[in-house]
Design a protein around this motif. Sequence first.
Motif, short mmCIF file in Angstrom:
data_model
loop_
_atom_site.label_atom_id
_atom_site.label_comp_id
_atom_site.label_asym_id
_atom_site.label_seq_id
_atom_site.Cartn_x
_atom_site.Cartn_y
_atom_site.Cartn_z
N VAL A 117 0.77 -1.02 -0.03
CA VAL A 117 0.12 -0.05 0.12
C VAL A 117 0.89 1.27 -0.08
O VAL A 117 1.92 1.37 0.81
CB VAL A 117 -0.85 0.08 1.28
N GLY A 161 -4.19 -1.44 4.90
CA GLY A 161 -4.38 -0.02 5.14
C GLY A 161 -5.14 0.79 3.90
O GLY A 161 -5.06 2.16 3.87
N ALA A 162 -5.18 0.18 2.79
CA ALA A 162 -5.51 0.80 1.59
C ALA A 162 -7.09 1.61 1.67
O ALA A 162 -7.71 1.20 2.49
CB ALA A 162 -5.76 -0.18 0.35
N GLU A 163 -6.89 2.80 1.26
CA GLU A 163 -8.12 3.55 1.19
C GLU A 163 -8.81 3.60 -0.10
O GLU A 163 -10.25 3.83 -0.52
CB GLU A 163 -7.91 5.04 1.61
N TYR A 215 -13.21 0.19 1.32
CA TYR A 215 -12.54 1.26 0.59
C TYR A 215 -13.00 1.45 -0.62
O TYR A 215 -14.12 0.86 -1.02
CB TYR A 215 -10.97 0.83 0.22
N LYS A 232 -3.89 6.46 0.83
CA LYS A 232 -3.19 5.29 0.80
C LYS A 232 -3.84 4.29 -0.35
O LYS A 232 -5.04 4.24 -0.12
CB LYS A 232 -3.41 4.56 2.24
N ASP A 265 1.59 5.06 0.61
CA ASP A 265 1.06 6.20 1.34
C ASP A 265 1.58 7.46 0.47
O ASP A 265 2.40 8.03 0.96
CB ASP A 265 1.89 6.21 2.75
N THR A 266 0.63 8.09 -0.24
CA THR A 266 1.00 9.08 -1.25
C THR A 266 0.29 10.35 -0.34
O THR A 266 -0.08 10.34 0.83
CB THR A 266 0.13 9.28 -2.48
#
Length: 366
Positions: free
Chosen positions: A214, A243-245, A275, A221, A216-217
């Motif tokens: 994943v 943890g991906a959104e 998500y 995420k 984290d931009t």
Amino acid sequence: MDSVDEILIKKLPKNEVDKFNRIFFGRKDHSTLRLKDETKKASENDNFDVFGYSFDATKEQLRQPRVLRLGLVQHSIVLPTHKPITEQRTAIFHKVKKIIEIAASEGVKILCLQETWAMPFFLCTREKEKWSQFAESAQFGPSTMFLSELAKKHEMVIISPILEIDENATWWNTAVVINEKGHYLGKHRKNHLPSVGSFSETAYYSPGNTNHPVFDTKYAKIAINICYGRHHALNWLMFGLNGAEIVFNPAATISEFGESFWGIEARNAAIANGYFTCSINRVGTEEFNLNDKVIKRTYYGSSYVTAPNGIRTPMMSRQKDGLLTAEVDLNACRQVKDQWGFNMTSRLDMYAESLQNIVENKGDNQ
């Protein structure tokens, strides 16, 4: 047939459209975004569709909204597949650049292209050496260099699915992530490879070895579940647990390979994992001449976005290039998780034990 969703709506009596939308899409109104007049003119001039939809979240007392715009690009190749490789790729770059510029003008901050976007999907030909020059470095290849400039110019995160060749001359089906400064952020290699009909991807590259990263931009995420991986529920699950959104599903798939459940899998994943999912598929017919034999593959587009509560946008065209812009509030991810409690009730420990037993005893059951 251009769009299944559009056909359904046209056939319904006007007084039943709201009811249909609520049942089928999850809400009465699609919450259409007002796009700029310049966007519409540009899309008409260059013959591609533009659509925009928004997804709301409940306003909270302790958290500010986390609103951003996503962009999905579906497109056909430009030149015939017998043309020189550099000419084919340059023509696609020229087409896609115009669409990305429009996306930037509409405020898109994370954009995803389709699977192996900078080349024809020659993996159905069972030929390899002839097409080897399409393979490129994930970090320093022409696609990454081209998109890095656009990402930096527009402060946009861009997901670039490519055919990767590494330092050992090994091929991978890879999604490269470029951050808003134009820097290479990382990559994910396709976990699950089909060997179905003429699409025998195992003859070209190995299953991915990057697991479920994943990224984290600056904006969210994000993760990438490449094409065939959408058929594997655990693949979707692991991106969520990490943890991906938002999970993007860039694809290159034809009607014979499950168009009937194209609109279901990513939507189910969004609901099950809390998500946003973004499904992108190429369009157009690609022809390959092999020893006096012609192979044709027609892709059906139909890209769409689904929110964590299962609400989805109408699908894009089955035939035409296009840009879909979705304005999302990432607070919806936790709100839906709080409402349904899937994480709390998931019983992962039970499944982990069962899976371990199955893996250990697999040979005994064959």
